[in-house]
Write a protein that holds these residues in place. Sequence first.
Motif, PDB file in Angstrom:
ATOM      1  N   GLY A  11     -16.546  15.572  -6.561  1.00 24.73           N
ATOM      2  CA  GLY A  11     -17.719  16.762  -6.753  1.00 24.73           C
ATOM      3  C   GLY A  11     -17.311  18.122  -7.387  1.00 24.73           C
ATOM      4  N   GLY A  12     -18.425  18.258  -8.513  1.00 21.77           N
ATOM      5  CA  GLY A  12     -17.975  19.539  -8.975  1.00 21.77           C
ATOM      6  C   GLY A  12     -19.105  20.664  -8.836  1.00 21.77           C
ATOM      7  N   GLY A  13     -19.594  20.896  -7.737  1.00 19.45           N
ATOM      8  CA  GLY A  13     -20.302  21.740  -7.290  1.00 19.45           C
ATOM      9  C   GLY A  13     -19.500  22.917  -6.651  1.00 19.45           C
ATOM     10  N   PRO A  14     -20.247  23.826  -6.047  1.00 22.93           N
ATOM     11  CA  PRO A  14     -19.441  25.321  -5.399  1.00 22.93           C
ATOM     12  C   PRO A  14     -18.450  24.994  -4.528  1.00 22.93           C
ATOM     13  CG  PRO A  14     -21.707  25.571  -5.583  1.00 22.93           C
ATOM     14  CD  PRO A  14     -21.580  24.088  -5.877  1.00 22.93           C
ATOM     15  N   GLY A  15     -18.328  23.851  -3.591  1.00 24.50           N
ATOM     16  CA  GLY A  15     -17.225  23.582  -2.963  1.00 24.50           C
ATOM     17  C   GLY A  15     -16.209  22.811  -3.839  1.00 24.50           C
ATOM     18  N   GLY A  16     -16.597  21.923  -4.696  1.00 27.68           N
ATOM     19  CA  GLY A  16     -15.574  21.164  -5.333  1.00 27.68           C
ATOM     20  C   GLY A  16     -14.977  21.953  -6.547  1.00 27.68           C
ATOM     21  N   TYR A  17     -15.422  22.574  -7.342  1.00 27.01           N
ATOM     22  CA  TYR A  17     -15.128  23.235  -8.453  1.00 27.01           C
ATOM     23  C   TYR A  17     -14.138  24.317  -8.015  1.00 27.01           C
ATOM     24  CZ  TYR A  17     -18.531  27.292  -9.180  1.00 27.01           C
ATOM     25  OH  TYR A  17     -19.216  28.560  -9.240  1.00 27.01           O
ATOM     26  N   VAL A  18     -14.525  25.260  -6.892  1.00 23.40           N
ATOM     27  CA  VAL A  18     -13.807  26.215  -6.500  1.00 23.40           C
ATOM     28  C   VAL A  18     -12.340  25.736  -5.918  1.00 23.40           C
ATOM     29  CG1 VAL A  18     -13.503  28.285  -4.817  1.00 23.40           C
ATOM     30  CG2 VAL A  18     -15.461  28.071  -6.190  1.00 23.40           C
ATOM     31  N   HIS A 143      -3.647  13.879  -2.433  1.00 22.43           N
ATOM     32  CA  HIS A 143      -4.662  14.389  -1.399  1.00 22.43           C
ATOM     33  C   HIS A 143      -5.994  14.278  -1.756  1.00 22.43           C
ATOM     34  CE1 HIS A 143      -1.595  16.714   0.770  1.00 22.43           C
ATOM     35  NE2 HIS A 143      -1.008  16.948  -0.350  1.00 22.43           N
ATOM     36  N   LEU A 144      -7.126  14.169  -1.136  1.00 20.13           N
ATOM     37  CA  LEU A 144      -8.313  13.947  -1.614  1.00 20.13           C
ATOM     38  C   LEU A 144      -9.366  14.907  -0.954  1.00 20.13           C
ATOM     39  CD1 LEU A 144     -10.999  12.367  -2.725  1.00 20.13           C
ATOM     40  CD2 LEU A 144     -10.760  10.909  -0.457  1.00 20.13           C
ATOM     41  N   ILE A 145     -10.269  15.525  -1.788  1.00 22.52           N
ATOM     42  CA  ILE A 145     -11.161  16.656  -1.226  1.00 22.52           C
ATOM     43  C   ILE A 145     -12.686  16.170  -1.570  1.00 22.52           C
ATOM     44  CG2 ILE A 145     -12.376  18.890  -1.294  1.00 22.52           C
ATOM     45  CD1 ILE A 145      -9.310  19.710  -2.246  1.00 22.52           C
ATOM     46  N   ILE A 146     -13.356  15.783  -0.359  1.00 23.26           N
ATOM     47  CA  ILE A 146     -14.686  15.318  -0.605  1.00 23.26           C
ATOM     48  C   ILE A 146     -15.660  16.336  -0.608  1.00 23.26           C
ATOM     49  CG2 ILE A 146     -16.287  13.864   0.455  1.00 23.26           C
ATOM     50  CD1 ILE A 146     -14.119  12.383   1.799  1.00 23.26           C
ATOM     51  N   ALA A 147     -16.256  16.692  -1.758  1.00 26.67           N
ATOM     52  CA  ALA A 147     -17.247  18.065  -1.853  1.00 26.67           C
ATOM     53  C   ALA A 147     -18.590  17.291  -2.473  1.00 26.67           C
ATOM     54  CB  ALA A 147     -16.529  18.906  -2.795  1.00 26.67           C
ATOM     55  N   THR A 148     -18.895  16.404  -1.966  1.00 26.53           N
ATOM     56  CA  THR A 148     -19.913  15.321  -2.727  1.00 26.53           C
ATOM     57  C   THR A 148     -21.436  16.485  -2.470  1.00 26.53           C
ATOM     58  OG1 THR A 148     -19.936  14.314  -0.750  1.00 26.53           O
ATOM     59  CG2 THR A 148     -19.033  13.299  -2.906  1.00 26.53           C
ATOM     60  N   GLY A 149     -21.580  17.303  -1.776  1.00 28.47           N
ATOM     61  CA  GLY A 149     -22.992  18.359  -1.607  1.00 28.47           C
ATOM     62  C   GLY A 149     -23.931  17.726  -0.631  1.00 28.47           C
ATOM     63  N   GLY A 275     -35.512  20.854   3.835  1.00 27.84           N
ATOM     64  CA  GLY A 275     -34.098  20.877   4.256  1.00 27.84           C
ATOM     65  C   GLY A 275     -33.430  19.795   3.409  1.00 27.84           C
ATOM     66  N   ARG A 276     -32.369  19.861   3.640  1.00 28.32           N
ATOM     67  CA  ARG A 276     -31.261  18.950   2.769  1.00 28.32           C
ATOM     68  C   ARG A 276     -30.194  18.336   3.487  1.00 28.32           C
ATOM     69  NH1 ARG A 276     -31.465  20.353  -2.480  1.00 28.32           N
ATOM     70  NH2 ARG A 276     -29.445  19.333  -2.857  1.00 28.32           N
ATOM     71  N   LYS A 277     -29.681  17.265   3.432  1.00 27.29           N
ATOM     72  CA  LYS A 277     -28.740  16.330   4.104  1.00 27.29           C
ATOM     73  C   LYS A 277     -27.542  16.208   3.345  1.00 27.29           C
ATOM     74  CE  LYS A 277     -31.185  11.931   2.669  1.00 27.29           C
ATOM     75  NZ  LYS A 277     -31.792  10.779   3.203  1.00 27.29           N
ATOM     76  N   PRO A 278     -26.239  15.759   3.805  1.00 25.84           N
ATOM     77  CA  PRO A 278     -25.101  15.409   3.152  1.00 25.84           C
ATOM     78  C   PRO A 278     -25.239  14.456   2.273  1.00 25.84           C
ATOM     79  CG  PRO A 278     -24.698  16.023   5.332  1.00 25.84           C
ATOM     80  CD  PRO A 278     -26.142  15.766   5.419  1.00 25.84           C
ATOM     81  N   SER A 279     -24.784  14.647   1.166  1.00 28.77           N
ATOM     82  CA  SER A 279     -24.747  13.367   0.148  1.00 28.77           C
ATOM     83  C   SER A 279     -23.368  12.839   0.316  1.00 28.77           C
ATOM     84  CB  SER A 279     -24.850  13.873  -1.270  1.00 28.77           C
ATOM     85  OG  SER A 279     -24.435  12.886  -2.112  1.00 28.77           O
TER      86      SER A 279
END
Length: 296
Positions: A11-18, A143-149, A275-279
């Motif tokens: 995931g390349g969003g704010p969580g992922g790219y940072v 290591h794996l970071i899941i940041a799928t937004g 609202g939003r839900k985890p992807s």
Amino acid sequence: MSQTPDVLVLGGGPGGYVAALRCAQLGLSVVCVELDKTLGGTCVNVGCIPSKAMLQSSEHFEFTKLHAKEHGVIVGDVHADLATMLKRKDDVVSSNTKGVEFLFKKNKVTWAKGRGTVKSVQPTISVDVVGTDGSSTTYTPKHLIIATGSVPFELPFLKFDEERILSNVGGLRIPEIPGHLIVVGGGYIGLEMGSVWRRLGAKVTVIEATPSILPGQEEDIQKEAAKIFAKQGLTLRTNTKVIAGGRTETGAEITVEADGKQETIAADYVLVAIGRKPSLNGVDAAALGLKTTDRG
């Protein structure tokens, strides 16, 4: 880039790219998997950044039209050039996404352009990436970071078509100033979008099922915000539930229920912002033995 990097970020969003940038700055080899054509995720592409750009443009328009003369600034015919506003919004987004891509190159983060699927996490991590060019690569990072937004919640009777029934994506791309926009959901996303289009001249009706807008916020904030938005011209209907709706020949409509009475309301567009839900795109949590909360 090695297929066995120190870290793979999904995931390349704010969580992922940072996270990817920070790991690279700490000396780790990093691959970031992102399917979209640009980095930045929802926030940069179809969320925070473009909505703030439109808020700024609409604020300038409203000030010039209603308040400039109070400051001795006399302006002639004031009208909204929506095409230019939307282009500026897109330019702001483009500048931000290119900035993230530049930082990736500067810090030697590899952008794997494609769809990632986590195949295993034990005993080794394995992630398959099908590239946008059709190629397939398997990564085995340490290591794996899941940041799928996240993705927006959808009502079963108001499926997004991004033409008349809109999510935040379509809400930022309406090609005309609506005569009437219905916003389902009185949270920050719905109120931001409603505020933009109201300033530009649309009639905006906000439908919220709970007793006040901004549910979950402090009561003082709810009360003050309701005053401000009402003064701005938004119609706020709280304690009102949407029970049906859909497209019509000329726009869209919803049926609401309040105090035991039902009413059908027609509009040009309906923006659903409940609202939003985890992807978990590419992540089968149960199969991988990963625990999730009751909200995913």
